[in-house]
Design a protein around this motif. Structure first.
Motif, mmCIF file in Angstrom:
data_model
loop_
_atom_site.group_PDB
_atom_site.id
_atom_site.type_symbol
_atom_site.label_atom_id
_atom_site.label_comp_id
_atom_site.label_asym_id
_atom_site.label_seq_id
_atom_site.Cartn_x
_atom_site.Cartn_y
_atom_site.Cartn_z
ATOM 1 N N LEU A 111 10.779 52.319 20.775
ATOM 2 C CA LEU A 111 11.324 52.390 22.126
ATOM 3 C C LEU A 111 12.773 52.814 21.960
ATOM 4 C CD1 LEU A 111 11.506 51.804 25.179
ATOM 5 C CD2 LEU A 111 12.019 49.416 24.573
ATOM 6 N N SER A 112 13.154 53.909 22.587
ATOM 7 C CA SER A 112 14.549 54.342 22.508
ATOM 8 C C SER A 112 15.101 54.472 23.923
ATOM 9 C CB SER A 112 14.668 55.667 21.744
ATOM 10 O OG SER A 112 13.922 56.680 22.392
ATOM 11 N N TYR A 113 16.387 54.169 24.048
ATOM 12 C CA TYR A 113 17.021 54.257 25.357
ATOM 13 C C TYR A 113 18.538 54.298 25.200
ATOM 14 C CZ TYR A 113 17.229 49.197 24.532
ATOM 15 O OH TYR A 113 17.421 47.962 23.965
ATOM 16 N N VAL A 114 19.176 54.849 26.208
ATOM 17 C CA VAL A 114 20.635 54.903 26.288
ATOM 18 C C VAL A 114 21.037 54.003 27.445
ATOM 19 C CG1 VAL A 114 22.624 56.388 26.798
ATOM 20 C CG2 VAL A 114 20.766 57.235 25.333
ATOM 21 N N PHE A 115 22.111 53.246 27.247
ATOM 22 C CA PHE A 115 22.584 52.398 28.336
ATOM 23 C C PHE A 115 24.092 52.304 28.304
ATOM 24 C CE2 PHE A 115 22.210 49.544 24.791
ATOM 25 C CZ PHE A 115 23.203 48.586 24.961
ATOM 26 N N ASN A 116 24.646 51.993 29.464
ATOM 27 C CA ASN A 116 26.080 51.802 29.607
ATOM 28 C C ASN A 116 26.369 50.326 29.415
ATOM 29 O OD1 ASN A 116 28.681 51.323 30.546
ATOM 30 N ND2 ASN A 116 28.547 52.906 32.127
ATOM 31 N N HIS A 117 27.003 49.975 28.309
ATOM 32 C CA HIS A 117 27.241 48.565 28.017
ATOM 33 C C HIS A 117 28.268 47.944 28.961
ATOM 34 C CE1 HIS A 117 31.189 48.617 25.962
ATOM 35 N NE2 HIS A 117 30.839 49.854 25.653
ATOM 36 N N GLU A 118 28.966 48.753 29.755
ATOM 37 C CA GLU A 118 29.910 48.232 30.743
ATOM 38 C C GLU A 118 29.207 47.836 32.045
ATOM 39 O OE1 GLU A 118 33.094 47.624 30.302
ATOM 40 O OE2 GLU A 118 33.196 48.480 28.288
ATOM 41 N N GLU A 119 27.959 48.230 32.203
ATOM 42 C CA GLU A 119 27.183 47.879 33.406
ATOM 43 C C GLU A 119 27.111 46.358 33.526
ATOM 44 O OE1 GLU A 119 24.490 48.845 36.668
ATOM 45 O OE2 GLU A 119 25.435 50.285 35.324
ATOM 46 N N ARG A 120 27.410 45.871 34.690
ATOM 47 C CA ARG A 120 27.488 44.417 34.921
ATOM 48 C C ARG A 120 26.198 43.706 34.522
ATOM 49 N NH1 ARG A 120 27.244 40.893 39.834
ATOM 50 N NH2 ARG A 120 28.624 39.178 39.332
ATOM 51 N N GLU A 121 26.328 42.750 33.599
ATOM 52 C CA GLU A 121 25.227 41.888 33.161
ATOM 53 C C GLU A 121 24.102 42.613 32.406
ATOM 54 O OE1 GLU A 121 24.994 38.356 33.600
ATOM 55 O OE2 GLU A 121 27.115 38.679 34.056
ATOM 56 N N LEU A 122 24.239 43.926 32.169
ATOM 57 C CA LEU A 122 23.143 44.661 31.534
ATOM 58 C C LEU A 122 22.892 44.178 30.108
ATOM 59 C CD1 LEU A 122 20.950 46.796 31.499
ATOM 60 C CD2 LEU A 122 22.698 48.515 30.966
ATOM 61 N N ALA A 123 23.924 44.007 29.310
ATOM 62 C CA ALA A 123 23.740 43.555 27.922
ATOM 63 C C ALA A 123 22.999 42.214 27.897
ATOM 64 C CB ALA A 123 25.078 43.453 27.207
ATOM 65 N N ARG A 124 23.343 41.318 28.814
ATOM 66 C CA ARG A 124 22.662 40.022 28.887
ATOM 67 C C ARG A 124 21.191 40.203 29.271
ATOM 68 N NH1 ARG A 124 20.771 36.918 32.431
ATOM 69 N NH2 ARG A 124 21.634 38.008 34.215
ATOM 70 N N ARG A 125 20.912 41.075 30.239
ATOM 71 C CA ARG A 125 19.521 41.313 30.663
ATOM 72 C C ARG A 125 18.703 41.944 29.541
ATOM 73 N NH1 ARG A 125 22.157 43.586 35.181
ATOM 74 N NH2 ARG A 125 21.213 45.601 34.714
ATOM 75 N N LEU A 126 19.292 42.872 28.791
ATOM 76 C CA LEU A 126 18.579 43.500 27.670
ATOM 77 C C LEU A 126 18.297 42.484 26.570
ATOM 78 C CD1 LEU A 126 20.414 46.932 27.452
ATOM 79 C CD2 LEU A 126 18.104 46.496 28.306
#
Length: 155
Positions: free
Chosen positions: A57-72
């Motif tokens: 599984l590969s994906y790109v994400f913006n680590h500055e997105e609010r709460e995204l790192a926690r959700r991932l």
């Protein structure tokens, strides 16, 4: 090896020749074999929802997105049984690429992938799966025997 003959109109053969150049294929036959393998693999995966698989599984994400790192992180922990290993790469000041090796029942792997890919802030998510057969095998090493599973790619 068996030979086949196909007929293609000029526009399609032109597009195919451009594809061969972009992908650096040495000949048409190998490109067609790869396309057939890809199609058969996709069909096999579509009908293997009850089986097991390995993949990425590969994906790109913006680590500055609010709460995204926690959700991932939560998605990874919630599906710890199918998330085998993760490679994390910093692309720039905001964006990261993650590549996750996955293994397990196909439905559970797809649930994990969907839990990650559908998060707001995740872009370019792609799941690539290979169907496998899982066998319990007994081995003798030294003075003792043990049992564990092996995954064998389906041919």
């Amino acid at each position: 090896m068996e030979r086949i003959t196909i007929s293609l109109d000029e526009e399609l053969i032109g597009q195919f020749e451009e594809y061969l150049k972009r992908r650096s294929y040495k000949n048409r036959s190998e490109a067609i074999r790869d396309m057939i393998r890809d199609t058969l693999e996709a069909d096999r995966m579509a009908h293997a929802a009850s089986g097991h698989c390995v993949g990425t599984l590969s994906y790109v994400f913006n680590h500055e997105e609010r709460e995204l790192a926690r959700r991932l992180t939560h998605a990874h922990h919630h599906h710890h049984d199918v998330s085998v290993s993760t490679l994390h790469v910093h692309l720039d000041h905001e964006n990261c690429l993650e590549a996750v090796v996955v293994s397990g029942p196909t439905r559970q792997v797809e649930e994990f992938a969907n839990a990650v890919i559908t998060q707001p802030g995740v872009r370019h998510g792609k799941l690539n799966l290979i169907p496998v057969e899982v066998e319990q095998e007994h081995h003798h090493h030294g003075g003792g025997a043990h049992k564990h599973s092996h995954t064998h790619p389906q041919t």
